[in-house]
Motif scaffolding. Structure first.
Motif, PDB file in Angstrom:
ATOM      1  N   ASN A 101     -35.062  -7.435 -61.395  1.00 58.09           N
ATOM      2  CA  ASN A 101     -33.678  -7.771 -62.174  1.00 58.09           C
ATOM      3  C   ASN A 101     -33.328  -9.189 -62.115  1.00 58.09           C
ATOM      4  O   ASN A 101     -32.018  -9.595 -61.999  1.00 58.09           O
ATOM      5  CB  ASN A 101     -32.815  -6.477 -61.939  1.00 58.09           C
ATOM      6  N   SER A 102     -34.202 -10.177 -62.052  1.00 53.83           N
ATOM      7  CA  SER A 102     -34.085 -11.431 -61.874  1.00 53.83           C
ATOM      8  C   SER A 102     -34.374 -12.129 -63.227  1.00 53.83           C
ATOM      9  O   SER A 102     -34.713 -11.755 -64.222  1.00 53.83           O
ATOM     10  CB  SER A 102     -35.035 -11.918 -60.982  1.00 53.83           C
ATOM     11  N   ASN A 120     -39.694  -3.888 -77.137  1.00 50.10           N
ATOM     12  CA  ASN A 120     -39.554  -5.263 -76.142  1.00 50.10           C
ATOM     13  C   ASN A 120     -39.581  -4.854 -74.730  1.00 50.10           C
ATOM     14  O   ASN A 120     -39.057  -5.538 -73.943  1.00 50.10           O
ATOM     15  CB  ASN A 120     -38.262  -6.043 -76.484  1.00 50.10           C
ATOM     16  N   LEU A 121     -39.836  -3.438 -74.579  1.00 48.80           N
ATOM     17  CA  LEU A 121     -39.960  -3.236 -73.195  1.00 48.80           C
ATOM     18  C   LEU A 121     -41.513  -2.764 -72.644  1.00 48.80           C
ATOM     19  O   LEU A 121     -42.204  -2.819 -73.825  1.00 48.80           O
ATOM     20  CB  LEU A 121     -39.332  -1.729 -72.947  1.00 48.80           C
ATOM     21  N   ILE A 122     -41.785  -2.793 -71.513  1.00 50.42           N
ATOM     22  CA  ILE A 122     -43.198  -2.444 -70.947  1.00 50.42           C
ATOM     23  C   ILE A 122     -43.376  -0.991 -71.032  1.00 50.42           C
ATOM     24  O   ILE A 122     -42.528  -0.202 -70.589  1.00 50.42           O
ATOM     25  CB  ILE A 122     -43.620  -3.196 -69.649  1.00 50.42           C
ATOM     26  N   ILE A 123     -44.553  -0.541 -71.914  1.00 50.29           N
ATOM     27  CA  ILE A 123     -44.687   0.985 -71.772  1.00 50.29           C
ATOM     28  C   ILE A 123     -45.993   1.089 -70.893  1.00 50.29           C
ATOM     29  O   ILE A 123     -47.132   0.559 -71.070  1.00 50.29           O
ATOM     30  CB  ILE A 123     -45.084   1.247 -73.201  1.00 50.29           C
ATOM     31  N   ASN A 124     -45.764   1.942 -70.176  1.00 52.85           N
ATOM     32  CA  ASN A 124     -46.928   2.344 -69.260  1.00 52.85           C
ATOM     33  C   ASN A 124     -47.060   3.963 -69.814  1.00 52.85           C
ATOM     34  O   ASN A 124     -46.441   4.634 -69.873  1.00 52.85           O
ATOM     35  CB  ASN A 124     -46.408   2.427 -67.860  1.00 52.85           C
ATOM     36  N   ARG A 163     -39.740   3.946 -68.716  1.00 57.73           N
ATOM     37  CA  ARG A 163     -38.416   4.513 -67.890  1.00 57.73           C
ATOM     38  C   ARG A 163     -38.982   4.149 -66.358  1.00 57.73           C
ATOM     39  O   ARG A 163     -38.988   5.012 -65.784  1.00 57.73           O
ATOM     40  CB  ARG A 163     -37.982   5.871 -68.046  1.00 57.73           C
ATOM     41  N   PHE A 164     -38.903   2.845 -66.121  1.00 60.46           N
ATOM     42  CA  PHE A 164     -39.318   2.471 -64.739  1.00 60.46           C
ATOM     43  C   PHE A 164     -38.795   1.012 -64.400  1.00 60.46           C
ATOM     44  O   PHE A 164     -38.327   0.335 -65.458  1.00 60.46           O
ATOM     45  CB  PHE A 164     -40.969   2.420 -64.395  1.00 60.46           C
ATOM     46  N   VAL A 165     -38.490   0.915 -63.434  1.00 60.00           N
ATOM     47  CA  VAL A 165     -37.899  -0.584 -62.849  1.00 60.00           C
ATOM     48  C   VAL A 165     -39.163  -1.445 -62.464  1.00 60.00           C
ATOM     49  O   VAL A 165     -39.900  -0.901 -61.629  1.00 60.00           O
ATOM     50  CB  VAL A 165     -37.080  -0.374 -61.791  1.00 60.00           C
ATOM     51  N   TYR A 204     -31.233   1.896 -59.327  1.00 62.66           N
ATOM     52  CA  TYR A 204     -32.466   1.834 -59.282  1.00 62.66           C
ATOM     53  C   TYR A 204     -33.044   0.682 -58.792  1.00 62.66           C
ATOM     54  O   TYR A 204     -34.233   0.609 -58.172  1.00 62.66           O
ATOM     55  CB  TYR A 204     -33.384   2.328 -60.645  1.00 62.66           C
ATOM     56  N   TYR A 205     -32.689  -0.713 -59.196  1.00 59.18           N
ATOM     57  CA  TYR A 205     -32.978  -1.494 -58.723  1.00 59.18           C
ATOM     58  C   TYR A 205     -32.795  -1.966 -57.033  1.00 59.18           C
ATOM     59  O   TYR A 205     -33.756  -2.398 -56.560  1.00 59.18           O
ATOM     60  CB  TYR A 205     -32.117  -2.713 -59.259  1.00 59.18           C
TER      61      TYR A 205
END
Length: 178
Positions: A55-56, A76-80, A86-88, A24-25
């Motif tokens: 992914n840097s 610790n993930l971004i939630i939209n 589940r997004f890059v 996906y990246y």
């Protein structure tokens, strides 16, 4: 009959987390290259006026939150609110100030804390890597450990089970990913 769980026992199956099963990246970078070319044409810019990160080592999650794409969740993930976790995250930097020339639809809306009193990810983490306030103990997190070359203790190996790569338990239980 469902196949045996790939996480335990003598199952012939191994588990690869969906985020790692496809690249996906690469797809995100290819999409940004298309956007970059379009912006080059529309705004009379050169390729050197842009830089793509995905992914840097730059703080992509912090940038996503600052841009209003989502908020840090307890995992610790971004939630939209539309896409869950589940997004890059991929970033297209401009060397010039283009903010006033870009359509507002490119930018998300900032929202309140998406998790409120939910603790599903914190409670589901098999190694207690989530603090509950958005903190992540990378010395315990299975996904973080999978990216480092180190020996694991017996408890971690047992919990890792038959995963070939990737842990996403915190994402599987997140209500935003339904």
């Amino acid at each position: 009959d469902s196949p045996p769980s790939p996480f335990e026992g003598n199952s012939p199956f191994m588990y690869i987390a969906p985020f790692a099963a496809r690249h996906y990246y690469k797809a995100a970078v290819e999409s940004l290259k298309i956007l970059q070319k379009e912006l080059q044409i529309q705004l009379a810019l050169t390729k050197n006026d842009f830089r793509i990160f995905c992914n840097s080592k730059i703080p992509e999650k912090w940038l996503a939150q600052t841009a209003g794409i989502g908020k840090f969740g307890k995992n610790n993930l971004i939630i939209n609110r539309r896409f869950g976790t589940r997004f890059v995250i991929a970033v297209l930097f401009f060397k010039k100030n283009l903010i006033n020339k870009l359509p507002p639809s490119l930018f998300g809306q900032n929202s309140a804390n998406p998790c409120d009193n939910c603790r599903k990810c914190v409670d589901a983490c098999p190694v207690n890597a989530l603090s509950g306030d958005g903190g992540l103990n990378t010395t315990r997190c299975l996904q973080a450990k999978a990216t480092k070359l180190e020996n694991w203790d017996e408890e971690t190996r047992k919990i890792w089970g038959r995963r070939l790569y990737g842990c996403e338990i915190c994402q599987l239980v997140c209500p935003y990913n339904r």
